[in-house]
Design an enzyme around this catalytic site. Sequence first.
Site, PDB file in Angstrom:
ATOM      1  NE  ARG A 110      -2.732  -0.061   3.472  1.00  0.00           N
ATOM      2  CZ  ARG A 110      -3.507   0.162   4.514  1.00  0.00           C
ATOM      3  NH1 ARG A 110      -4.721   0.589   4.353  1.00  0.00           N
ATOM      4  NH2 ARG A 110      -3.076  -0.052   5.730  1.00  0.00           N
ATOM      5  CB  THR A 114      -1.831   7.164  -3.238  1.00  0.00           C
ATOM      6  OG1 THR A 114      -1.209   5.870  -3.311  1.00  0.00           O
ATOM      7  CG2 THR A 114      -0.893   8.203  -3.833  1.00  0.00           C
TER       8      THR A 114
END
Length: 215
Positions: A110, A114
């Site tokens: 991840r 963002t």
Amino acid sequence: MTDLSAIPNLHVINHPLVQHKLTLMRKKEASTNSFRRLLNELSMLMAYEVTRDMATQEVEIETPLEKMNAQMIDGKKLVLVSILRAGNGILDGMLTVVPGARVGHIGLYRDPKTLQAVEYYFKMPQDMQERDVVVVDPMLATGNSAVAAIDRVKALKPKSIKFMCLLTCPEGVRTLHKAHPDVAIYTAAVDRQLNDHGYILPGLGDAGDRIFGTQ
Ligand code: URA
């Protein structure tokens, strides 16, 4: 905003054993050892629900006393797809119950800014078009990793795809359902919300760190 009760293929597994073990896992004082053992046990129990509608066929066998027709699982072996790294914590338990399953891996991290999923690894078994798939990850949080993983798996045209997690939240369910309304979601609980860092509240913290003892 979709009411979660309007999502017919969201399955919350309310079995008392599942709920009890999940509560023990949530406790911040649970050791790495007991967290891992509980995840293993929960994965076995949840595998039972996820595989409930697997096709069977009648075969003729012989007991020590006589011949009979009995049921056996039909078709090519199931594929479990683990979203690395926390998904691996679910594999052992599921493979105890479905020992012949094949295993695929998708590496996604991840992006901390963002919160979008970025792929770094992808390896699947052969003949995906003839197989049913269960994608596994303990936490369905933003939903971005699950959507990215299922996008990639779907491109291989498997017979069916399900998603199994331990915990989710309304944001994760909505995101996954919006992108892949055909994918049934199996979870032990739908928690209150996501925080600004993409963690589920009240949740259980970082599943990968708790499984592997990296924090
Ligand atoms: N991943 C985790 O491990 N925990 C969360 O709460 C959300 C995503």
